[in-house]
Enzyme design. Structure first.
Site, mmCIF file in Angstrom:
data_model
loop_
_atom_site.group_PDB
_atom_site.id
_atom_site.type_symbol
_atom_site.label_atom_id
_atom_site.label_comp_id
_atom_site.label_asym_id
_atom_site.label_seq_id
_atom_site.Cartn_x
_atom_site.Cartn_y
_atom_site.Cartn_z
ATOM 1 N N HIS A 46 -6.997 -4.519 10.636
ATOM 2 C CA HIS A 46 -6.798 -4.398 9.186
ATOM 3 C C HIS A 46 -5.528 -5.122 8.752
ATOM 4 C CE1 HIS A 46 -4.504 -0.264 9.527
ATOM 5 N NE2 HIS A 46 -3.634 -1.245 9.459
ATOM 6 N N ASN A 57 -7.064 -2.261 14.610
ATOM 7 C CA ASN A 57 -8.477 -2.542 14.322
ATOM 8 C C ASN A 57 -8.638 -3.815 13.492
ATOM 9 O OD1 ASN A 57 -7.546 -1.835 11.813
ATOM 10 N ND2 ASN A 57 -8.944 -0.114 11.499
ATOM 11 N N GLU A 62 -9.634 -2.038 5.559
ATOM 12 C CA GLU A 62 -10.193 -1.634 6.843
ATOM 13 C C GLU A 62 -11.476 -2.428 7.151
ATOM 14 O OE1 GLU A 62 -8.330 -0.009 8.631
ATOM 15 O OE2 GLU A 62 -7.869 2.018 7.990
ATOM 16 N N ASP A 67 0.816 -1.210 0.000
ATOM 17 C CA ASP A 67 0.000 0.000 0.000
ATOM 18 C C ASP A 67 0.854 1.265 0.000
ATOM 19 O OD1 ASP A 67 0.910 -0.448 2.591
ATOM 20 O OD2 ASP A 67 -1.061 -0.959 3.376
#
Ligand code: F6R
Length: 243
Positions: free
Chosen positions: A138, A136, A143, A67
């Site tokens: 991811h 979280n 996400e 990414d």
């Protein structure tokens, strides 16, 4: 999913480096999938040391990163291009053009996303995918969501991710709010996945990935459907796991 727990970050990083070195010794024409972030820095240092010592070489290898932020220049100190150059690429011997980090200037993001998936496919897919996990849950910038996304896409970063990433920027306003990221397709088609997590702030995400439901609200949980995943943890990240 094979789970290995190490006493600390150094031991976890060394073990991950050993796994990659062993694969490279069997076949040095390896396609690596790489992550940025704090987690794999120790791994990259170990690989760079082994390369300097002549134990491994990246001359026949190539790499594809997961990414990159949208909206900051490639040479920004916090871009993932800069991160990879500083923490890994400049210390090892990849040939010119063999390392790839996704990029979009935001003008034709869809075209840039499709081109990245095609490039990975043309390379024959990823042999070893290195991953970290977000607080979280991811992986890459996939996400928590209502569904899993297969293709490379533009992701709008979660509040928690923006908060986590703000440690690298002077102010909250400067933290990019979107990124170009591979989807679950590239990751799930990788022949082997090595996912690393250290620190108590990852313990909840690790617990949900391993013991919770497989669902897009915990993106890393999808890895339980992959046939060849090794999860490497330090004791803090592993502390909520059931024995
Ligand atoms: C980085 C990436 C992210 C990170 C994750 C953990 O390329 O795709 O999913 O792996 O946010 O980041 P750190 O390692 O900084 O805790």
């Amino acid at each position: 999913m094979e789970i290995k727990v190490y006493k600390d970050y150094q031991a976890m990083s060394e073990a991950a480096a050993e796994m990659i070195k062993n694969e490279m010794k069997q076949d040095n024409h390896i396609v690596l999938g790489l992550a940025t972030g704090s987690t794999p820095i120790g791994l990259y240092q170990k690989l760079a040391e082994s390369c300097a010592a002549g134990e491994i070489s990246f001359q026949h290898a190539s790499s594809y990163n997961l990414d990159e932020y949208v909206g900051i220049p490639m040479d920004h100190p916090e871009s993932y291009h800069t991160f990879m150059n500083e923490n890994f690429f400049k210390h090892v011997d990849f040939p010119k053009g063999a390392t790839h980090v996704p990029w979009t200037d935001g003008v034709n993001p869809e075209v840039d996303c499709r081109a990245y998936d095609e490039a990975v496919q043309k390379a024959g897919g990823i042999d070893i995918q290195v991953l970290g996990i977000g607080g979280n849950g991811h992986i890459a910038f996939n996400e928590p969501d209502e569904s899993f996304t297969e293709e490379t896409h533009i992701a709008y970063l979660d509040e928690r991710t923006i908060q986590d990433n703000s440690r690298f920027f002077d102010s909250m306003e400067q933290v990019p709010k979107s990124a170009i990221t591979v989807g679950m397709g590239v990751i799930m088609k990788a022949r082997r996945v090595i996912i690393l997590a250290n620190g108590a702030n990852k313990a909840d995400a690790v617990y949900k990935m391993v013991h919770g439901q497989i669902k897009p609200q915990v993106p890393a949980s999808i890895l339980r459907l992959h046939p060849n995943v090794t999860l490497l943890l330090d004791e803090d990240a592993a502390r909520k796991l059931k024995k």
